[in-house]
Design a protein around this motif. Structure first.
Motif, PDB file in Angstrom:
ATOM      1  N   TYR A 161       1.476   5.416  -0.341  1.00 53.36           N
ATOM      2  CA  TYR A 161       0.635   6.841  -0.028  1.00 53.36           C
ATOM      3  C   TYR A 161       1.082   7.816  -0.900  1.00 53.36           C
ATOM      4  CZ  TYR A 161      -1.725   9.667   3.551  1.00 53.36           C
ATOM      5  OH  TYR A 161      -2.573  10.657   4.213  1.00 53.36           O
ATOM      6  N   THR A 219     -11.608   4.439  -1.179  1.00 52.54           N
ATOM      7  CA  THR A 219     -11.365   3.011  -0.735  1.00 52.54           C
ATOM      8  C   THR A 219     -11.891   2.134  -1.966  1.00 52.54           C
ATOM      9  OG1 THR A 219     -11.164   3.330   1.588  1.00 52.54           O
ATOM     10  CG2 THR A 219     -12.034   1.043   0.904  1.00 52.54           C
ATOM     11  N   SER A 276      -4.163  -2.329   3.635  1.00 49.58           N
ATOM     12  CA  SER A 276      -5.016  -3.126   2.856  1.00 49.58           C
ATOM     13  C   SER A 276      -5.003  -4.563   3.414  1.00 49.58           C
ATOM     14  CB  SER A 276      -4.122  -3.384   1.326  1.00 49.58           C
ATOM     15  OG  SER A 276      -4.079  -2.201   0.697  1.00 49.58           O
ATOM     16  N   ASN A 313       0.090   1.669  -6.124  1.00 44.86           N
ATOM     17  CA  ASN A 313       0.226   0.247  -5.113  1.00 44.86           C
ATOM     18  C   ASN A 313       1.163  -0.672  -5.793  1.00 44.86           C
ATOM     19  OD1 ASN A 313      -1.030   1.691  -3.085  1.00 44.86           O
ATOM     20  ND2 ASN A 313      -3.041   0.836  -3.602  1.00 44.86           N
ATOM     21  N   GLY A 359      -4.575   1.121  -8.137  1.00 43.70           N
ATOM     22  CA  GLY A 359      -5.483   2.240  -8.113  1.00 43.70           C
ATOM     23  C   GLY A 359      -5.940   2.643  -9.364  1.00 43.70           C
ATOM     24  N   THR A 384      -8.438  -2.279  -0.264  1.00 38.17           N
ATOM     25  CA  THR A 384      -7.435  -1.181  -0.001  1.00 38.17           C
ATOM     26  C   THR A 384      -7.992  -0.152   0.819  1.00 38.17           C
ATOM     27  OG1 THR A 384      -7.658  -0.079  -2.170  1.00 38.17           O
ATOM     28  CG2 THR A 384      -6.255  -2.062  -1.882  1.00 38.17           C
ATOM     29  N   ASN A 439      -8.241   3.706   1.566  1.00 40.66           N
ATOM     30  CA  ASN A 439      -7.662   5.133   1.116  1.00 40.66           C
ATOM     31  C   ASN A 439      -8.250   6.151   1.777  1.00 40.66           C
ATOM     32  OD1 ASN A 439      -5.950   3.969  -1.001  1.00 40.66           O
ATOM     33  ND2 ASN A 439      -7.941   3.805  -2.382  1.00 40.66           N
ATOM     34  N   SER A 461       0.853  -1.222   0.023  1.00 42.23           N
ATOM     35  CA  SER A 461      -0.037  -0.054  -0.160  1.00 42.23           C
ATOM     36  C   SER A 461       0.879   1.308  -0.207  1.00 42.23           C
ATOM     37  CB  SER A 461      -0.940  -0.087   1.208  1.00 42.23           C
ATOM     38  OG  SER A 461      -1.620  -1.256   1.554  1.00 42.23           O
ATOM     39  N   THR A 489      -3.326   5.340  -0.121  1.00 39.83           N
ATOM     40  CA  THR A 489      -3.784   4.086   0.511  1.00 39.83           C
ATOM     41  C   THR A 489      -2.839   3.839   1.719  1.00 39.83           C
ATOM     42  OG1 THR A 489      -3.955   3.038  -1.841  1.00 39.83           O
ATOM     43  CG2 THR A 489      -3.780   1.520   0.354  1.00 39.83           C
TER      44      THR A 489
END
Length: 758
Positions: free
Chosen positions: A489, A559, A529, A494, A516, A544, A546, A487, A526
């Protein structure tokens, strides 16, 4: 501050990238291109001059709107907690940006700060200006109603503004340059905002019938869906209040109950326990919850908060992991990798941290695994990265295994990726002041770990680091080895890393449709997960979580709940909307588990930030879910980590939620289904992490995997739990170990715990 600026730059770049999609003056576009080239050549002085010229010459252009957004957040954020300074900054910006539509947002922040410093004369002035500039928009009227009513006490003016705002709330003009999805999100929620201010004032004026009428009008006609965070919580609360004031206590009780069940985004209107208490004569929140359960006939899933009675009051943590460190058959609690609480045979927990950790233990997350293959569970921690070997319940740091990597590691996950009999660890590394960090993978060896990052194939082919948040390992393609989902960010994609079977990986997230959703090269934020077979079709699906701020919603992923197509393609489709999982801004960590023992995995999602609520979704058994959070008694606020375990060995899963103070919820569902729990041990080690279990008979087929962590460094119990509903017929259990060894055993009886050895 650097985190905010990174996100801000993402938003600004997206506005720039999207400019071609919005009608713009050709000349302003030409000037903007010249401005960008000056920035690229680092000619900042001339770039600033050209920027000011563009703003003056084209004040209503898309480009000026983008500059206003950039200046607004960049200049406001350093003064975020100083309302007096914020007022000065915003006034200066409004002088600079005299007609851009972004002034609509500026007014909201300005008036809020003026209210905070209690300058009522200025407030009145700017409320009037807000209306003058946007005369057909509901927002300036409802904003004026709020502040005239609360701050100024001018009920007459507040009511007039509220009624006008309500008349406009369903039909007001879309302003140029605002993102479409963000605007639509607000537009769907506008009637709730407008009617709430109006109803509050009407109730205060004792015009109860009018209040009830407008509230019913919105409740009966508003259309909210799974992409809306807004709920009907506040209108229900106000209906309850109106009926309560009228003396109709039965209806008041009904709507206060609806308010509590519905919940709201900020823990404001859903806390109407005091009024429900006055109506029902009940004193405590547990009593109120039980009363609402009875009146609604709810008994599907019942939890009780036992945090205080189990010795966990005022204990704070962000990440949680369950493991039986002393092999007494009960799951012990590891908090943040540095605090250990022993399970007292299901009758409470006792903090043994000072005994368990004889040396300094400043960790920020930890996981259980038998790292030295001696038959007991050890601890791997992150920030700093350490291995603590279990010596009769004392965990001593071993510098031979791994040393702190010296960088920010957010996620850790473990499995025997190269299938050599030793546990390996993947580290999802985050960021520093210069940018994102590179992930790492360490393979377990006898008495040490080896850094195999460069040779394992985990690094992306574009040689660009991502902002790692979480690690979730599983055999998603059912080929007998553990793959890795990472996951990421900061609007980055991802990773799905497919294992060759020997610990060599290939990046296949795009091929399998799980990086994503890409919008102009941006993805999502994210956090955590998790894998789980939500439809019992024999393959693992994926959720996942989000974090998705509304102002970034046009390019920031919500998400996602991915359904696995299974063999031969193993491709994924996001079914969140059809499944009934609602958008919520601050989703952080998901957890799958069969909480009511009906044979289907339910979903718990924690949400970060103060006053942000968690969610428990009950699996309906048909790829849809139902929100039962309040009625189940599992609401947690400001959540980060969450993990499940059967703490008292009674055959149902209990919930530990963390983030701020931890909360422990005991499963007390009265009519729980049949169950089976399976403890597995490997040939040379105790944890059996990565093992897949398939429990089946003629009518039921369920799979579970033993996880070495999930999400953002959290961990369920290693004991695998199967809910069986009404099934009790003879089962078979197929166990596939990471080594490739398989065992199939008969399970003639259920409602018990069994042990399987490789």
């Amino acid at each position: 501050m650097k985190y905010f600026l990174l996100a801000l730059n993402c938003m600004i770049l997206l506005y720039a990238c999207s400019a071609k999609n919005v009608a713009a003056d050709p000349d302003s576009s030409v000037m903007y291109e010249r401005f960008q080239k000056m920035l690229e050549s680092k000619d900042s002085a001339n770039a600033e001059k050209l920027k000011n010229e563009l703003i003056m010459k084209y004040p209503d252009s898309k480009e000026t709107f983008e500059f206003a957004v950039e200046d607004f957040y960049a200049k406001l954020y350093p003064a975020w907690t100083d309302d007096s300074l914020k007022v000065i900054i915003i006034k200066d910006l409004m002088k600079k940006y005299k007609t851009t539509t972004w002034r609509r947002t500026m007014y909201q922040y300005l008036i809020n700060s003026i209210s905070a410093i209690k300058n009522l004369t200025e407030m009145d002035k700017y409320l009037d200006s807000f209306i003058e500039e946007f005369p057909e928009d509901y927002l300036p009227y409802t904003t004026s109603a709020r502040y005239h009513y609360i701050d100024c006490g001018d009920t007459v003016k507040a009511l007039d503004c509220a009624m006008t705002g309500y008349s406009y709330c369903r039909n007001y003009p879309k302003l140029d340059h605002y993102f479409t999805k963000e605007w639509e999100l607000e537009k769907r929620s506008a009637p709730i905002s407008a009617v709430s201010y109006l109803a509050e004032i009407l109730i205060d004026k004792k015009e109860y019938e009018k209040a009830v009428s407008v509230l019913y009008d919105v409740i009966d006609n508003i259309v909210l869906g799974t992409d809306d965070e807004t709920t009907l919580c506040k209108p229900y609360y106000l209906l309850g209040k109106a009926f309560f004031k009228k003396g109709d206590k039965d209806k008041a009780k009904t709507y206060f109950a609806k308010c509590l069940i519905e919940g709201d985004s900020w823990k404001v209107w859903s806390l109407c326990d005091s009024l429900y208490s006055e109506v029902s004569k009940l004193k405590t929140s547990p009593e109120i919850l039980e009363d609402i359960r009875k009146s609604s006939g709810f008994s599907e899933l019942v939890y009780n908060d036992i945090t205080e009675t189990e010795g966990l009051k005022n204990i704070t943590a962000s990440r949680v992991a369950w493991g039986d460190y002393d092999s007494d058959g009960y799951q012990d609690m590891l908090l943040d990798g540095r605090r250990l609480l022993k399970n007292l045979s299901g009758k409470g927990f006792y903090d043994i941290s000072s005994l368990a950790f004889p040396d300094t233990n400043a960790a920020n997350g930890g996981l259980w695994a038998d790292l030295d293959n001696d038959g007991d569970l050890d601890i791997f921690t992150k920030d700093p990265e350490t291995v603590r070997l279990n010596d009769s319940g004392v965990f001593k740091r071993s510098h031979d295994y791994i040393r702190d990597n010296g960088i920010s590691t957010e996620g850790a996950g473990m499995a025997d990726f190269d299938r050599d009999g030793y546990i390996d660890v993947y580290l999802a590394n985050y960021e520093n002041s210069s940018g994102f960090e590179r992930d790492q993978i360490f393979f377990g060896r006898e008495n040490h770990m080896s850094d195999e990052t460069a040779s394992s194939g985990i690094l992306p082919s574009d040689d660009k680091n991502r902002a790692g948040r979480g690690v979730s390992a599983s055999d998603f393609d059912s080929d007998g080895d553990n793959d890795i989902y990472v996951s990421n960010y900061r609007l980055t994609d991802n990773f799905l890393l497919q294992n060759s079977g020997t610990g060599n990986f290939s990046h296949i997230a795009k091929e399998k449709n799980v990086p994503g959703i890409e919008t102009e090269a941006w993805y999502g934020h994210t956090i955590g997960s998790e894998w789980g077979d939500i439809d019992n079709d024999g393959d693992l699906d994926l959720v996942t979580a989000n974090l998705a701020h509304p102002r970034y919603i046009d390019f920031s992923n919500m998400t996602m709940l991915y359904e696995n197509s299974g063999a031969p393609d193993f491709k994924f489709t996001d079914i969140r909307r059809s499944a009934g999982i609602r958008y919520y801004e601050t989703h952080s960590e998901p957890a799958f588990g069969d909480l009511n023992n009906d044979g289907f995995l339910d979903l718990y999602i924690n949400c970060v930030y103060e006053n942000r609520r968690s969610f428990l979704y009950l699996n309906n058994g048909n790829k849809t879910f139902k929100d039962i959070t309040y009625l189940s008694g599992t609401r947690h606020f400001n959540g980060w980590g969450v993990a499940f375990a059967d703490i008292d060995n009674d055959g149902d899963l209990d919930i530990l939620a963390a983030g701020g103070n931890v909360q422990l919820f005991r499963n007390d569902t009265p009519k729980i289904g049949n169950w089976l729990e399976v403890k597995v041990t490997g040939k040379d080690h105790s944890d059996a992490i990565g093992t897949r279990l398939k429990l089946f008979n003629e009518t039921v087929s369920l799979i579970r995997e033993i996880q070495g962590g999930k999400g953002s460094t959290n961990q369920h119990s290693l004991v695998q739990h199967f809910g069986l509903g009404r099934e009790f017929n003879h089962f078979k259990l197929e166990v596939t170990f990471p080594s490739g060894t398989k065992r199939t055993v008969d399970v003639p009886e259920v409602n018990r715990i069994i042990t399987i050895r490789e």
